[in-house]
Design an enzyme around this catalytic site. Structure first.
Site, PDB file in Angstrom:
ATOM      1  N   HIS A 151       2.333  -6.882   1.154  1.00 24.33           N
ATOM      2  CA  HIS A 151       1.512  -8.084   0.936  1.00 24.33           C
ATOM      3  C   HIS A 151       2.263  -9.418   0.939  1.00 24.33           C
ATOM      4  CE1 HIS A 151       3.056  -7.276  -3.068  1.00 24.33           C
ATOM      5  NE2 HIS A 151       2.118  -6.388  -3.378  1.00 24.33           N
ATOM      6  N   ASP A 188      -4.616  -3.959   0.010  1.00 19.74           N
ATOM      7  CA  ASP A 188      -4.217  -3.964  -1.408  1.00 19.74           C
ATOM      8  C   ASP A 188      -5.459  -3.822  -2.285  1.00 19.74           C
ATOM      9  OD1 ASP A 188      -2.753  -4.045  -3.723  1.00 19.74           O
ATOM     10  OD2 ASP A 188      -2.111  -6.140  -3.529  1.00 19.74           O
TER      11      ASP A 188
END
Length: 396
Positions: free
Chosen positions: A213, A285
């Site tokens: 991320h 995520d």
């Protein structure tokens, strides 16, 4: 188009799933598209240990609803999958409850405590890779040791990059919104500084290294340079980092995630990163929490949002329909590149979408237990009609 199986079909009720899907047609005005099953290398299905947030069953059903046929589950669980015994608890649930292919990570350190390496040798057969996601590995010598061990096992280190000494109690980006509204910020350096360290270690050890991320422009530039230098590195970013920035923040826990939404300048750098191949894949995520945990505002809500059921519509609407990237590129980012890097087979997995159907995001329609999404109420294009995993219909 090599490696991408996509077909548009005009007569969906008569669709034969056994037809050849080895060609692509992005120019037809037909209403339905068939894509290879999406693959998300970064999800939190919360089981064992936190089934009030999500379960393998609810998470995998939500994934199928989003067009995903393969996911990799992060290890911040109870027990942490840091040994064969602990990993086996998750594997048993996956075997009995998952409706798609679920590949668990083993943790890098025992209990994710960042002090001692987990039983990486023992877990190698069943762990897709090794990560301490949710926590950054702080000691450099321990990360070097982890990389050397992973290299010897032929596994990838998947890193949550966060320097704890630079956090200072922050919970949103250290930008204009934080200053204007009196919030404590998280600086970009807390992300890119550990990436800089780990690139050096990956070069030294030869370990395959994947960054979770990424959210800021400095991270993009460091990874771009490392790739040019021949480091075995890949990375991901999330749909929210590509389509939102800190100017979109509201005083609501559904806008709180880690890393945080950063500046528009960072968002544009991430888009350049996916265009030029610096960023290899998009991962959601997906991080569900209870309604109570997300109801405490920006400061006190838990970090994390759900995203696996909205990822494709968000990206198709905001990036493809706006001519920022092609549909072909989006499928590479969602389905092709993640499988290549993590050696995850496609098999007979595919998903069928109506790209012309418009809908309003309503969390009450999610199959996930999580409801916190910053896209609530937004109008998006693209509805999943069917997902097939292993020749079995898992969503319709």
């Amino acid at each position: 188009m090599s490696g991408i199986n996509v077909m548009k079909i005009k007569d969906f009720p008569q669709f034969n799933p056994m037809v050849d899907l080895s060609f692509a047609d992005f120019t037809s005005d037909s209403e339905y598209c068939i894509f290879p099953g999406f693959c998300d290398v970064h999800v939190h299905f919360r089981e064992p240990g936190f089934s009030y947030k999500e379960t393998i069953l609810s998470g995998s059903r939500a994934a199928a609803h989003g067009g995903y046929t393969a996911v990799c589950t992060m290890p911040n669980l109870n027990p942490v999958p840091d040994s064969v015994e602990h990993l086996s608890e998750q594997l048993k649930i996956i075997e009995s409850d998952a409706v798609i292919n679920v590949y668990p990570y083993g943790s890098i350190t025992v209990g994710q405590n960042g002090e001692k390496l987990s039983d990486m040798d023992g877990m190698t057969k069943d762990a897709i890779a090794f990560s301490d996601d949710g926590k950054g590995v702080q000691p450099e010598n321990l990360m070097r040791e982890a990389m050397l061990k992973a290299k010897s096992l032929g596994k990838i280190i998947v890193a949550h990059c966060e320097d704890n000494t630079l956090l200072h109690g922050g919970y949103i980006h250290d930008g204009e919104y934080a200053k204007k509204h009196g919030h404590r910020g998280i600086c970009s350096e807390s992300e890119w500084k550990p990436i800089e360290r780990d690139i050096r270690l990956a070069r030294e050890t030869g370990c395959g290294y994947h960054v979770c991320h990424i959210s800021c422009k400095e991270s993009v530039e460091l990874i771009r340079k490392a790739k040019a230098d021949g480091v075995d590195i890949t990375c991901e970013t999330g749909p929210h980092y590509l389509t939102m920035c800190d100017a979109d923040l509201r005083e609501d826990g559904k806008f709180k995630m880690n890393p945080p939404l950063r500046s528009n300048e960072d968002r544009l750098a991430l888009i350049e990163g996916i265009k030029d191949g610096t960023i290899d894949m998009i991962a959601t995520d997906h991080a569900p929490h209870s309604a109570e945990e997300k109801s405490r505002g920006l400061e006190k809500s838990a970090f994390g949002i759900v995203g696996i059921e909205t990822a494709f519509p968000v990206l198709y609407t905001r990036l493809v329909k706006e001519n920022i990237i092609s549909l072909e590129k989006l499928i590479e980012l969602l389905a092709v590149n993640p499988r290549k890097r993590f050696n995850i087979p496609l098999g007979n997995d595919y998903t069928v979408w109506n790209l012309n159907e418009k809908f309003t995001v309503s969390p009450n329609e999610f199959l996930s237990k999580g409801r916190a999404t910053p896209y609530e109420g937004e109008e998006l294009y693209g509805k999943c009609i069917m997902t097939v995993c292993g020749n079995k219909i898992v969503y319709k």
